[in-house]
Write an enzyme that holds these catalytic residues in place. Structure first.
Site, PDB file in Angstrom:
ATOM      1  N   GLU A 265     -27.567  55.116  14.802  1.00 56.49           N
ATOM      2  CA  GLU A 265     -27.007  55.388  13.480  1.00 56.49           C
ATOM      3  C   GLU A 265     -26.477  56.805  13.511  1.00 56.49           C
ATOM      4  O   GLU A 265     -27.197  57.733  13.873  1.00 56.49           O
ATOM      5  CB  GLU A 265     -28.080  55.267  12.391  1.00 56.49           C
ATOM      6  CG  GLU A 265     -28.319  53.851  11.946  1.00 56.49           C
ATOM      7  CD  GLU A 265     -29.285  53.774  10.761  1.00 56.49           C
ATOM      8  OE1 GLU A 265     -29.436  54.783  10.048  1.00 56.49           O
ATOM      9  OE2 GLU A 265     -29.887  52.705  10.585  1.00 56.49           O
TER      10      GLU A 265
ATOM     11  N   ASP B 212     -30.486  62.276   0.196  1.00 59.31           N
ATOM     12  CA  ASP B 212     -31.114  62.846   1.375  1.00 59.31           C
ATOM     13  C   ASP B 212     -32.040  64.003   1.058  1.00 59.31           C
ATOM     14  O   ASP B 212     -31.730  64.862   0.233  1.00 59.31           O
ATOM     15  CB  ASP B 212     -30.039  63.322   2.368  1.00 59.31           C
ATOM     16  CG  ASP B 212     -29.417  62.164   3.113  1.00 59.31           C
ATOM     17  OD1 ASP B 212     -30.177  61.395   3.728  1.00 59.31           O
ATOM     18  OD2 ASP B 212     -28.187  62.011   3.060  1.00 59.31           O
TER      19      ASP B 212
END
Ligand SMILES: Cc1ncc(COP(=O)(O)O)c(C=O)c1O
Lengths: 267, 412
Positions: A50, A61
């Site tokens: 990824e 995040d």
């Protein structure tokens, strides 16, 4: 063609009786070259890569990945450069399938169609767009499918059963289960057992699809998730890069070591 | 060309995916937030039709925020000095706490209780939104946490002190430009992890669709009051009115304008004033007046200052409350529909306007945010006839800016 590489990777792991190991690192972190070196080094032990598309304002995040994204942007990353890194990586010794992960605005500004074209050209197999939820993502997901790119739908502990069914129905060959209500990098506040309980419900609803678990997974708890189709480790990698920089170590070596360790815990 | 509908509040003129004009707004949110946002949406849509809830809101808005409507006054000296249009102020800064953010804070506290939560979180730039949340939380017996960019934390000290005095926890945010954009990102992250116990109130008409609606529904009180006050003052709604408001996220501007949407713009025109930043700086916080491209920030599609790759730009303004790269989808819609016009004024313009107002008018002390709007009034009034009525929303009190004003103008 490229989307099927994801399926192949899962099949191989299943045959080996273990979950797939997926690692998330931000493209361009800490520099363009180093991030490519990292991918080349870790891919030996990783099944699916990824790669994060660094964004200035990542609302899902936590601190570690924010730091990575910031570092990558400072070092000059952008989508053109990200695709170059992927293209180079795909020519390397272990050219694992690549999933790009990020926020919708970057794709919007790059242009959806151009983005898909670049994905195909550079060998991207799948996409995770954090802030483009179902059902708003249906049109784009369809476009991806037509171009043989897996659009990976996300499910979370807050997703209702009814919604889950709809999302699964519209999903491609891979689904991502967010282990808990948190941003990336959050400490696990629920037990692996509880996570797996939810996860197994999804597996039952999504027969035949590959379902991975991510968020909060580290070398400390990864072995608890052996029964999953796949596990994603992300923030830990960002943290390792940050620490390596602080201590003037080589992040490539540190991450290589860590992925070896992660792999050893799931076989 | 997208069009406004009549007889429907602008906040409700979105499609089923939450877009105004088919493209502004929406809910670009992580999957984890879908359920909390759906729950909040259902609750809010139900409560806004609930007589008891409305009665409680009205009590607070009509009495607790200020005894009766906040003042509507003529700026006689300024008008005479400029010699053109007649200039009025809607003195929203007289509201409890000193700014319009009190309306959204009360709504948030009331919703928080109805959602059976005891913890209120929000973002703040100028510190007013945080201050109002701390006031409302204290009154309603809730805990309160406020995220604030570290740069703002330092430059808006008086409001930080007020928040702390009211028992709120103020969390400085050190990422990015350390301003409002970072505070909003951080409060959204906090909510992702804590939505079960925590109610999020967003400080302006920004973020995912429901937050735009709740905030706009709250500040709309300003124009409900103003409409009555105009009729009291002029006997009817005058023939030519300009409603001027500074625009950061756009909550005060929406509040000043909402009741007047359906009027012909030749009768009642809207002008939003964004932050142009320091005179020679390339950084500005004026996405509408500079024709920024549409992008996605904080869960909504909007005009936003960004580079060609979609990275959100850092902005710069003397006004922490305007120092934000995006703007409400409501204003994007109003611009595109041609209903409102947007311009920018620089830091220096705002300071000069502040100075002139303080010299001529003793009834108002506008903070640097509304001083941007006054700067525009001062620039256009002389060119207009006295038949034109300019109304400026003096939406914040300057006390919080005393250090900046003292430094830049020599005295406060
Ligand atoms: C006094 C004042 N005016 C204006 C603003 C800008 O926000 P909005 O455009 O949402 O009214 C702020 C924000 O903090 C403020 O405190």
């Amino acid at each position: 063609m490229t989307a099927s590489l994801i399926g192949q990777a899962f099949r191989k792991c299943k045959a080996e009786g273990r979950p797939a190991l997926l690692t998330y690192t931000v493209a361009g972190d800490p520099t363009k070259k180093k991030s490519l070196d990292i991918l080349k080094a870790i891919s030996k032990n990783v099944d699916i890569i990824e790669s994060g598309m660094a964004f200035s304002t990542p609302i899902a995040d936590g601190g570690d990945i924010q730091t990575s994204a910031h570092r990558a942007i400072q070092a000059g990353i952008n989508l053109n450069e990200t695709f170059k890194i992927i293209k180079e990586f795909k020519k390397s010794k272990y050219p694992r399938p690549v999933i790009l992960m990020g926020y919708w605005n970057l794709i919007l500004q790059f242009n959806e169609n151009k983005f898909i074209k670049f994905c195909k050209k550079s060998g991207v197999s799948g996409l995770i767009i954090v802030d483009l939820p179902h059902p708003e993502n249906k049109a784009f997901a369809k476009k991806c499918k037509k171009n043989e790119i897996t659009f990976i739908q996300l499910l979370s502990p807050t997703t209702s059963k009814q919604r889950m069914k709809q999302i699964i129905k519209d999903s491609h060959n891979m689904i991502y289960y967010i282990s808990q209500s948190s941003t990336t990098g959050g400490k696990l506040k629920v037990t692996p057992k509880e996570i797996l309980k939810n996860y197994n419900k999804i597996r039952n609803l999504a027969k035949g699809k590959n379902c991975v678990i991510g968020f909060g997974i580290t070398d400390k708890n990864i072995s608890k998730f052996k029964s999953a189709n796949g596990v994603v480790v992300g923030s830990l990698n960002s943290k390792i890069i940050t620490n390596a920089i602080k201590k003037k170590h080589n992040p490539v070596i540190k991450l290589d070591k860590m992925t070896r360790k992660l792999k050893s815990k799931i076989i | 060309m997208i069009k406004l509908k009549k007889n429907i509040p602008l906040i409700d003129q979105h499609d089923k995916h939450g877009f105004w004009g088919g493209k502004f707004g929406g809910s670009f949110i992580p999957e984890t937030l879908r359920k909390p946002i759906d729950d909040l949406t259902v609750k809010f849509e139900k409560l806004r039709k609930d007589k008891k809830f409305l009665a409680e809101r009205d009590y607070y808005y009509n009495n607790w925020v200020h005894k009766g409507p906040t003042p509507f006054i003529k700026l006689e000296n300024l008008t005479n000095h400029l010699g053109g249009a007649r200039i009025y102020a809607k003195v929203v800064s007289a509201a409890r706490g000193g700014a319009h953010k009190i309306y959204g804070a009360i709504t948030a506290a009331m919703l928080c209780k109805k959602m059976n939560k005891r913890y209120l979180v929000t973002d703040t730039g100028a510190g007013y939104n945080g201050k109002m949340f701390s006031i409302a939380a204290k009154h309603f017996g809730l805990k309160c946490k406020v995220f604030m960019g570290h740069k703002d934390y330092l430059r808006q000290q008086p409001n930080v002190d007020a928040m702390k005095k009211n028992g709120a926890e103020v969390v400085p945010v050190y990422t990015g430009s350390q301003t409002l954009v970072d505070a909003v990102s951080e409060v959204m992250r906090y909510w992702v992890s804590n939505h079960e116990k925590v109610h999020l109130g967003v400080g302006s008409t920004v973020s995912a669709n429901i937050f735009v609606k709740i905030c706009g529904w709250s500040t709309a009180q300003i124009s409900r009051e103003l409409k009555k006050q105009m009729i009291d003052e002029f006997g009817k709604i005058p023939k030519k009115v300009k409603l001027l408001n500074c625009v950061g996220g756009g909550s005060s501007a929406y509040g000043l304008w909402s009741e007047f949407m359906d009027y012909d713009k030749r009768q009642i025109s809207f002008e939003g004033i964004e932050a142009g930043g320091p005179k020679n700086s390339k950084k500005h916080a004026a996405p509408l007046s500079n024709n920024s491209k549409i992008g996605v920030l904080h869960g909504a599609a909007q005009m936003v200052c960004q580079d060609k790759f979609g990275q959100i730009s850092e902005t710069e303004s003397i006004s922490a409350g305007l120092d934000y790269p995006g703007v409400s989808p409501l204003h994007c819609f109003l611009k595109e529909a041609g209903r409102a016009n947007y311009v920018s004024q620089t830091d220096e313009d705002a300071l000069s306007a502040y100075k002139l107002i303080r010299k001529l008018e003793n009834k108002i002390n506008p903070s640097l945010e509304p001083s941007h709007a006054f700067a525009r009034a001062i620039a256009i009034a002389p060119k207009l006839s006295k038949n034109t009525i300019i109304i400026v929303n003096s939406c914040g009190d300057a006390l919080k800016d005393k250090h900046i004003i003292k430094k830049r103008l020599g005295k406060y």
